[in-house]
Each structure stands twice: as C-alpha cells, then as structure tokens.
Design an enzyme around this catalytic site. Structure first.
Site, PDB file in Angstrom:
ATOM      1  NE  ARG A 141      -3.243   2.475   2.791  1.00 11.28           N
ATOM      2  CZ  ARG A 141      -3.134   3.266   3.864  1.00 11.28           C
ATOM      3  NH1 ARG A 141      -2.461   2.881   4.924  1.00 11.28           N
ATOM      4  NH2 ARG A 141      -3.709   4.440   3.874  1.00 11.28           N
ATOM      5  CG  HIS A 175      -0.648   8.999   3.801  1.00 12.01           C
ATOM      6  ND1 HIS A 175      -0.802   7.644   4.053  1.00 12.01           N
ATOM      7  CD2 HIS A 175      -0.118   9.518   4.929  1.00 12.01           C
ATOM      8  CE1 HIS A 175      -0.374   7.378   5.274  1.00 12.01           C
ATOM      9  NE2 HIS A 175       0.049   8.508   5.836  1.00 12.01           N
ATOM     10  CD  GLU A 182      -3.921   7.391  10.096  1.00 17.02           C
ATOM     11  OE1 GLU A 182      -3.361   8.425  10.481  1.00 17.02           O
ATOM     12  OE2 GLU A 182      -3.518   6.259  10.391  1.00 17.02           O
ATOM     13  CG  ASN A 222      -4.934   3.289   8.955  1.00 13.95           C
ATOM     14  OD1 ASN A 222      -5.211   2.310   8.265  1.00 13.95           O
ATOM     15  ND2 ASN A 222      -4.512   4.421   8.439  1.00 13.95           N
ATOM     16  CE1 TYR A 227       0.819   2.563  13.619  1.00 12.98           C
ATOM     17  CE2 TYR A 227      -1.224   3.660  12.986  1.00 12.98           C
ATOM     18  CZ  TYR A 227      -0.001   3.126  12.654  1.00 12.98           C
ATOM     19  OH  TYR A 227       0.424   3.140  11.340  1.00 12.98           O
ATOM     20  CD  GLU A 266      -1.232   3.965   8.319  1.00 10.70           C
ATOM     21  OE1 GLU A 266      -0.892   4.337   9.466  1.00 10.70           O
ATOM     22  OE2 GLU A 266      -1.424   4.734   7.377  1.00 10.70           O
TER      23      GLU A 266
HETATM   24  O1  IFM Z   1       3.346   7.424  10.100  1.00 11.49           O
HETATM   25  C1  IFM Z   1       1.974   7.493  10.340  1.00 11.49           C
HETATM   26  C2  IFM Z   1       1.192   7.341   9.052  1.00 11.49           C
HETATM   27  O2  IFM Z   1       1.574   8.289   8.109  1.00 11.49           O
HETATM   28  C3  IFM Z   1      -0.281   7.488   9.310  1.00 11.49           C
HETATM   29  N1  IFM Z   1      -0.723   6.640  10.382  1.00 11.49           N
HETATM   30  C4  IFM Z   1       0.049   6.643  11.608  1.00 11.49           C
HETATM   31  C5  IFM Z   1       1.509   6.425  11.299  1.00 11.49           C
HETATM   32  C6  IFM Z   1       2.327   6.405  12.603  1.00 11.49           C
HETATM   33  O3  IFM Z   1       2.190   7.598  13.275  1.00 11.49           O
END
Ligand code: IFM
Length: 476
Positions: free
Chosen positions: A81, A125, A170, A299, A301, A376
């Site tokens: 991607r 992006h 995002e 995405n 985290y 992500e």
């Molecule tokens: O690096 C970023 C990415 O560009 C978008 N999502 C979160 C990642 C980590 O912060």
C-alpha cells in the site's frame, strides 16, 4: 462453510502487506515537475518538526523503488500500500496532469506486478498541494472538487493495473491535527476550520469515489482508511461515559456517520453547537458522501482512555498526538485524556491489541458484510544495529504477534477481515517527529540510506509466506 483455522493460521486468501506514504519515503521533492505540498512548507518552517527534519530526500524511494520492491518480494509479501503525491501529478492542484509524475507510479506498479505483489493505492495521505492550501485548504469546499479531479486523473492512469483503491488516509489527522492542534501541516489552530475541513474531506471522499468509478474497470475496489479510535471511558460513571461518547463522535462518528450511514450523529451537532451551525453541509452532500464502499480500511495503534474533567479526575492531557497548546478536539475542554497503564512504544502509545479486536468487531456489527482491511498497524522502537550490523527488534515482533493474533481472533468470531498492512515497510519521516521515530520493519541508515531488514521483517515475511504466525521468540 468457513475455512478451518488452527490457532495461529489465517485463511489462505488473507493478504499480507506493508504500507508507506509518498512524503514519508519518496524524497525527490523538486524532480519531474513536482511542486511543494503543505508538508514541504510545514517541515521547512523552523520549529515545526524535530530537528528541523523534512522529506527532501526522505529514504529516496523515488530512485530506489526497484530495490524496495525487491526487498518486499524477498520477504514474500503479497501486497504493498503506497500513496500518490498529488503535487507530483497535478503541481498546482488543478488542471492537466504531469505525465512524468504519473510515469513514476506506472513504473512502480509494473515493478510490483512483475514480482507478484498486489498494489493498493492511497490517493491522499496528507500532502495537499500548497497552492490549494493558499486558496483556503480543506476548510474550503472547492478543495473537495479539486480532489475529485485528481482522483479521476490517477484512476485513468493506473486503473487498468491497480485493483485496490483508497481515497483518503486518516482524514481525522488531516482535519484535527492540521487545522486544530496545528502539529501537522498546514499548522493552523482554528476549531471551526477543523470541522469544516472534516466535512470537506468527507465530501472529497464521496466525490473521489464517484470519479474513480466513472473511469475504472468495475472489478476495482474503492475504500478509505480511517484511524478510528477505540475510545474507552475511565469509569462507568455517567460523566465519563458522556466524555467517551463525545470523543467517539469527534474521532469516529464525524467520518463514519456520513460515509457509512449518510448522516452526522445528532450528538455531534449538539456538542459543537456553540462553535458552528454546520451550514457548510449543503443539500445533497450527505448522499454524495454516502457512496457504496467495497471495503473499509482500519488503521489502529493504541486506544484512547478518557474521562470527564472535574475535581475527581485531574489526569494529564495526553492524547498522544504531539505537543501543542491547542487541543485538536473542538468543544471538548470538558474531557481529559489519560495514559492507559502498561507497556508503551517509543511514541509513548500504550500497547493494547484488544483495542484492535474491539474496533474490528464494532465495524463488523455496524456494517455487516463490508470487507475490512487493517490498512495500518505497527510500532516505533529505538532500533539500532548491533556490532554485526543486524537489527534485532523483539518488541516489534511481540507487538505484531499480539495484534495479528487479535485479528485472527476477530476472524474466528465471524469478522470479514481480508488483509493486514504492516506500518511501515521502511523507517521513514514520521511527520512532526522527523526521523527520530522508527516504524519500519526494514532499518534505514539515514547517512547511507542502506536498508537492513530487522528481525521483525523476517518474522513477518515468514508469517506472509506460511499464513501462520511464527512464535514470538523464533530466532531470525
Ligand atoms: O506514520 C503514520 C502514518 O503516516 C499514518 N498513520 C500513523 C503512522 C504512525 O504515526
């Protein structure tokens, strides 16, 4: 009949990929007709990024893309991607395309296809052409129409060879960090502009999806990637539940409401009433935004832990999105963000794989039947080569194992998750954090730009090749 799965194995059709974005890796910012994006301007403004870092060279992927594709092929990845730099394709953000810019992406895609790697293209992006920001940026409606024009150009150029398309990455970050807290480009700190930007990003998604479909073969799929938050209340008290609801509206509902359901949440209007009357939502916008999707990208985290502000809750304001005296969250001064307990990555983000499971199951319930991709997921750590030049990153392996195991649990519980893209293929420019934070499975020496796959790259490659998660302590 669902395919039987052993405890650590995935369906045979599961897509194992890695992700990057244009400004974070390409470099070559002045080549072949490219003009500055808001991130070139922002990164070159003193004090905006750690160490004054910028993406002028980044990891020079523009010139080294063949080697990077070979690296992926060597690991056995099935998908890649990447994003297209808008100002490489349309330098002024409007009008005819620059063929040299498009040719780079044609070459990249051809290289991927030749190695049996499925390309997945993200159109936006975060790197808006600077000329469009000068005309007002995302708070202005016209930017959404410019995006549709750009989507059509890229769709026409690559639609014959790329099947998977993502309109926006995002949009929360574009709106809330770019126009709210100002820690991202263009660095504005205007609460109303934040909400206007969110609406016009939604409109851009809808118009862009229509534009793509008007020029691409019907077999291609259109999705978008949301950094939907798993928002957890600190307690079950009514005030904390209301705080969680408010942040859920501002993080999630503001995007998936109109995109997936054709309406903004009423509670979002109520919460932001003192700031805006939302009159920039014009007749017909919601129908345009609510385009049928072929898939949804998630995405993930870390989760958010919130409470009501008040005498009992004096926790730190730690929403994990970088230091600013301006909150990214409009109309949410009555909410506090807390640092969840437990281990953290080098970003200071707490590690909680169950947040990914919860997110997947939420969408499975909300939009049953819509295929999901994890577009992500990954972690930054302070990786360093050892005396032999190898880079061991057991923490990242543990992070990936934990999160992939939760993806597999969600699949076992009925979720239609079709693939996973590790963030990121390479160490790269981590926005306001510059090159300080390393998210790559492949280590990059920023002096020589030499690439060295970390242990996690080998671990993930084995998972991709076998469809089964290796043990966390397997030695690579
Ligand atoms: O690096 C970023 C990415 O560009 C978008 N999502 C979160 C990642 C980590 O912060």
């Amino acid at each position: 009949m669902p395919e039987p799965m052993s405890p650590v194995s995935f369906p045979s059709t599961f897509l194992w990929g890695a992700a990057t974005s244009a400004y974070q890796i390409e470099g070559a910012v002045r080549e072949d007709g490219r003009t500055p994006s808001i991130w070139d301007t922002f990164a070159h403004t003193p004090g905006k990024t750690a160490g004054g870092d910028h993406g002028d060279v980044a990891v020079d992927h523009y010139h080294r893309y063949r080697d990077d594709v070979a690296l992926m092929a060597g690991l056995g990845l099935g998908a890649y991607r990447f994003s297209v730099s808008w100002s490489r394709v349309q330098p002024t953000g409007r009008g005819p395309a620059v063929q040299r810019g498009l040719d780079f992406y044609r070459r990249l895609v051809d290289e991927l296809l030749a190695k049996g790697i499925k390309p997945a293209v993200t159109l936006y992006h975060w790197d808006l052409p600077q000329e469009l920001e000068d005309a007002g940026g995302w708070p202005e409606r016209d930017t959404a129409y410019r995006f549709a024009e750009y989507a059509q150009i890229v769709g026409e150029a690559l639609g014959d060879r790329v099947e998977q398309w993502i309109t926006l990455n995002e949009p929360w970050c574009s709106a809330f960090l770019g126009y709210g807290s100002g820690v991202h480009a263009p660095g504005r700190t205007e609460p109303v502009a934040t909400l206007r930007a969110a609406h016009h990003l939604n409109l851009a998604h809808g118009l862009g999806a229509k534009a793509l479909r008007s020029v691409m073969p019907a077999r291609n799929t259109v999705a978008l990637s949301l950094n939907s938050s798993t928002v957890r209340p600190l307690t079950q008290d009514a005030a904390d539940l209301a705080a969680a609801r408010k942040i859920d509206d501002l993080a999630n509902g503001i995007f998936h409401g109109p995109i997936l359901h054709g309406a903004y949440p009423e509670s979002l209007f109520t919460a932001t009433r003192q700031l805006t009357d939302w009159s920039y939502v014009q007749d017909g916008d919601l129908a345009t935004i609510n385009q049928p999707l072929d898939a949804l990208g998630l995405n993930y985290y870390t989760p958010a832990l919130v409470s009501a502000a008040g005498p009992d809750h004096t926790g730190p304001r730690a929403d994990g999105h970088g230091a600013s005296e301006h909150s990214p969250w409009p109309a949410a001064d009555d909410v506090l963000f807390h640092q969840p307990p437990g281990e953290r990555t080098a970003m200071g983000w707490s590690i909680d794989p169950t947040g990914l499971y919860d997110l997947i199951m939420r969408y499975e319930r909300e939009v049953p039947g819509l295929p999901l991709y994890i577009t992500e997921n990954g972690a930054a750590y302070d990786d360093k080569p050892d005396a032999e030049g190898r880079v061991h990153d057991p923490e990242r392996i543990a992070y990936l194992h934990g999160h992939l195991a939760e993806v597999r649990r969600a699949i076992a519980d009925g979720a239609d998750v079709r693939g996973y893209f590790l963030w990121s293929l390479l160490d790269n420019f981590e926005w306001a954090y510059g090159y300080e934070k390393r998210f790559g499975a492949v280590y990059v020496d920023y002096t020589t730009l030499e690439r060295t796959p970390k242990s996690s790259a080998h671990w993930y490659g084995k998972a991709a090749r076998t469809g089964t998660l290796p043990e966390v302590d397997e030695v690579f």
